[in-house]
Design a protein around this motif. Structure first.
Motif, short mmCIF file in Angstrom:
data_model
loop_
_atom_site.label_atom_id
_atom_site.label_comp_id
_atom_site.label_asym_id
_atom_site.label_seq_id
_atom_site.Cartn_x
_atom_site.Cartn_y
_atom_site.Cartn_z
N GLU A 216 -2.66 67.24 18.88
CA GLU A 216 -3.62 68.05 19.63
C GLU A 216 -2.97 68.71 20.84
O GLU A 216 -3.08 69.92 21.06
CB GLU A 216 -4.79 67.18 20.07
CG GLU A 216 -5.67 66.72 18.92
CD GLU A 216 -6.67 65.65 19.36
OE1 GLU A 216 -6.66 65.30 20.56
OE2 GLU A 216 -7.45 65.18 18.52
N ILE A 217 -2.30 67.89 21.65
CA ILE A 217 -1.67 68.44 22.85
C ILE A 217 -0.51 69.36 22.49
O ILE A 217 -0.29 70.40 23.13
CB ILE A 217 -1.19 67.29 23.76
CG1 ILE A 217 -2.39 66.46 24.24
CG2 ILE A 217 -0.42 67.82 24.96
CD1 ILE A 217 -2.03 65.27 25.08
N GLY A 218 0.23 69.02 21.44
CA GLY A 218 1.32 69.88 20.99
C GLY A 218 0.83 71.23 20.51
O GLY A 218 1.46 72.26 20.77
N SER A 219 -0.30 71.25 19.80
CA SER A 219 -0.86 72.52 19.35
C SER A 219 -1.30 73.38 20.53
O SER A 219 -1.10 74.60 20.54
CB SER A 219 -2.04 72.28 18.40
OG SER A 219 -1.63 71.57 17.25
N MET A 220 -1.87 72.74 21.53
CA MET A 220 -2.25 73.47 22.74
C MET A 220 -1.02 74.01 23.46
O MET A 220 -1.04 75.11 24.01
CB MET A 220 -3.06 72.57 23.66
CG MET A 220 -4.39 72.11 23.10
SD MET A 220 -5.31 71.09 24.24
CE MET A 220 -5.70 72.29 25.52
N LYS A 221 0.05 73.23 23.45
CA LYS A 221 1.29 73.69 24.08
C LYS A 221 1.86 74.89 23.32
O LYS A 221 2.36 75.84 23.94
CB LYS A 221 2.30 72.53 24.09
CG LYS A 221 3.62 72.84 24.79
CD LYS A 221 3.46 72.86 26.28
CE LYS A 221 4.80 73.13 26.97
NZ LYS A 221 5.81 72.08 26.66
N MET A 222 1.80 74.87 21.99
CA MET A 222 2.32 75.98 21.20
C MET A 222 1.51 77.25 21.45
O MET A 222 2.09 78.35 21.50
CB MET A 222 2.28 75.62 19.71
CG MET A 222 3.26 74.55 19.28
SD MET A 222 3.02 74.05 17.56
CE MET A 222 3.22 75.61 16.73
N GLY B 285 7.81 75.78 20.49
CA GLY B 285 6.98 76.86 19.97
C GLY B 285 6.95 76.96 18.46
O GLY B 285 6.50 77.97 17.93
N SER B 286 7.44 75.94 17.74
CA SER B 286 7.50 76.03 16.28
C SER B 286 6.76 74.86 15.65
O SER B 286 6.55 73.81 16.27
CB SER B 286 8.96 76.02 15.81
OG SER B 286 9.59 74.79 16.15
N ALA B 287 6.35 75.05 14.39
CA ALA B 287 5.70 73.98 13.65
C ALA B 287 6.66 72.82 13.39
O ALA B 287 6.25 71.67 13.32
CB ALA B 287 5.16 74.53 12.32
N GLU B 288 7.95 73.14 13.25
CA GLU B 288 8.95 72.09 13.06
C GLU B 288 9.00 71.16 14.26
O GLU B 288 9.08 69.94 14.12
CB GLU B 288 10.32 72.72 12.82
CG GLU B 288 11.43 71.71 12.60
CD GLU B 288 12.79 72.37 12.43
OE1 GLU B 288 13.77 71.65 12.21
OE2 GLU B 288 12.86 73.61 12.54
N SER B 289 8.93 71.73 15.45
CA SER B 289 8.93 70.93 16.67
C SER B 289 7.69 70.05 16.73
O SER B 289 7.77 68.88 17.13
CB SER B 289 8.99 71.84 17.90
OG SER B 289 8.87 71.09 19.09
N LEU B 290 6.54 70.58 16.33
CA LEU B 290 5.31 69.78 16.34
C LEU B 290 5.42 68.59 15.39
O LEU B 290 5.06 67.47 15.75
CB LEU B 290 4.13 70.68 15.93
CG LEU B 290 2.77 69.99 15.85
CD1 LEU B 290 2.36 69.43 17.20
CD2 LEU B 290 1.72 70.97 15.34
N LYS C 269 7.94 65.97 16.90
CA LYS C 269 7.41 65.20 18.02
C LYS C 269 6.30 64.26 17.58
O LYS C 269 6.15 63.17 18.15
CB LYS C 269 6.91 66.14 19.11
CG LYS C 269 8.00 67.01 19.73
CD LYS C 269 9.15 66.18 20.25
CE LYS C 269 10.26 67.05 20.82
NZ LYS C 269 11.43 66.25 21.24
N THR C 270 5.51 64.65 16.59
CA THR C 270 4.47 63.75 16.08
C THR C 270 5.09 62.52 15.44
O THR C 270 4.66 61.39 15.68
CB THR C 270 3.58 64.49 15.07
OG1 THR C 270 3.01 65.65 15.70
CG2 THR C 270 2.46 63.59 14.59
N THR C 271 6.12 62.74 14.63
CA THR C 271 6.82 61.60 14.02
C THR C 271 7.47 60.73 15.09
O THR C 271 7.39 59.49 15.05
CB THR C 271 7.89 62.11 13.04
OG1 THR C 271 7.28 62.94 12.06
CG2 THR C 271 8.60 60.95 12.36
N SER C 272 8.12 61.36 16.06
CA SER C 272 8.76 60.62 17.15
C SER C 272 7.74 59.81 17.94
O SER C 272 8.01 58.68 18.36
CB SER C 272 9.50 61.59 18.06
OG SER C 272 10.08 60.92 19.16
N SER C 273 6.56 60.38 18.14
CA SER C 273 5.51 59.67 18.88
C SER C 273 5.11 58.38 18.19
O SER C 273 5.00 57.32 18.82
CB SER C 273 4.30 60.59 19.05
OG SER C 273 3.17 59.87 19.52
#
Length: 382
Positions: A240-246, A346-351, A354-358
């Motif tokens: 959620e927060i990552g999508s808002m950041k993107m 800014g990419s879906a790959e980054s999202l 980071k989700t996996t890392s979380s």
């Protein structure tokens, strides 16, 4: 021999096609406007068995990047078949185009081969240590902002976003009850069955109630719940927060003069810290129900005897020891999830990364916190 004469159009003429050293005469305008015709001309050029080819472009009247690229493609195709190709009569006006195209041709990808060395290993360890340090600083920074925001909300309750807290609590708690209850029920079944199987060899199968009661209430109930919450709610917070950041919504909040931590982080952390202890109680009850069912069916221990033995084996202290871990584990999960969400690029790959890392970091830290609590309780004699 292929001849394509035409006024104001690309022309290509092959001389001595049957020999080992044919010549290709290129003339007319070779521009983007004439690219379709030029491509058709190139398809007719095959020259099988040619060893040396000369491409004469002295008759070219107009040339742009598209035309130069087509001529370069013709040359590259012939060289790929084994011929030695040379450009002749290149007008000085067109020479820079061919030079630039040669400089910008993508090179063939080759896998990077790195040899093992002590310095490379030390460098990798140093980079990982630097990343861990930066993550720790970010978590402490968010924790400090959470403490400041929570203090401000306590002093001024109107700043506390109750609706946001309740909405996140509903998703984190009520929505997770079915999966937490089911998993805990199955874990209770397995622990009781395995414990009864080995204790039966010593005629002490009734002690399986002690085993399940202490293990579930002190350790397994809260630990399994925290792991499931980390995989469910923690990943959701990061996404959620990552999508808002993107979508630059967090930057928009800052432009409006709003604090992202107060709006996005504090409600989620409070909701998670309230939800995890309640989910732990649900998990404990489900695991004990599963253990009681196995004890009744597999070891002929009736439910009345199971409850009586459970009452003698465990106390309210065992329950509180497990529940006390819940808010701290929830805080760790929420902090890591929010920090990873704020690190999304800014990419879906980054999202996805980071989700996996979380999830991985949260599960690891939950187990570390559980071990620290075990050491603390042992030192306190609890």
């Amino acid at each position: 021999m292929n001849v394509h004469p035409a006024a104001e159009t690309a022309q290509l003429h092959v001389e001595h096609e049957k020999t080992d050293t044919p010549d290709i005469i290129v003339g007319g305008p070779w521009t983007l406007y004439h690219a379709r015709t030029a491509e058709d001309l190139l398809e007719d050029v095959s020259l099988p068995g040619a060893q040396s080819v000369t491409i004469d472009i002295g008759g070219v009247t107009e040339l742009d990047t598209a035309g130069a690229w087509l001529i370069h493609r013709l040359r590259a195709g012939l060289e790929f078949r084994g011929a030695r190709v040379e450009l002749s009569n290149v007008d000085e006006r067109f020479a820079p185009l061919f030079t630039e195209i040669e400089n910008h041709v993508p090179r063939q990808w080759q896998p990077r081969r790195s040899r093992y060395s002590v310095l490379t290993t030390l460098e990798a360890i140093g980079r990982q240590a630097d990343t861990i340090f930066k993550d720790a600083v970010a978590v402490v920074s968010i924790l400090g902002a959470f403490g400041i925001g929570l203090t401000a909300a306590v002093l001024n309750p109107r700043r506390l976003r109750v609706i946001s807290i309740l909405a996140n609590f509903d998703r984190a708690c009520r929505g997770a009850v079915p999966i937490v209850a089911l998993m805990s029920f199955l874990i209770g079944l397995i622990i009781a069955q395995q414990g009864g199987f080995y204790l039966r060899q010593f005629g002490a199968e009734t002690f399986v109630v002690d085993l399940v009661g202490v293990l579930v209430l002190r350790e397994m109930g809260v630990l399994l719940t925290a792991i499931m919450v980390a995989g469910r709610s923690g990943s959701a917070y990061t996404a959620e927060i990552g999508s808002m950041k993107m979508r630059e919504e967090i930057d928009a909040l800052k432009v409006l003069g709003l604090e992202p931590v107060e709006i996005l982080v504090i409600p989620r952390l409070i909701a998670l810290m309230l939800a995890l202890p309640l989910l732990t109680i649900v998990a404990n009850l489900a695991a004990l129900c599963g253990a009681a069912l196995v004890s009744w069916v597999y070891m002929a221990i009736p439910p009345e005897t199971f409850l009586q033995r459970l009452h003698e084996a465990v106390s309210i202290e065992e329950l509180m020891v497990g529940l006390a871990k819940g808010p701290f584990m929830a805080l760790i999960i929420g902090l890591i999830a929010c920090v990873e969400g704020l690190k999304v690029g800014g990419s879906a790959e980054s999202l996805g990364e980071k989700t996996t890392s979380s999830v991985v970091k949260a599960i690891f830290m939950v187990i570390v916190v559980d071990g620290l609590f075990a050491i603390f309780y042992s030192a306190m004699g609890i």
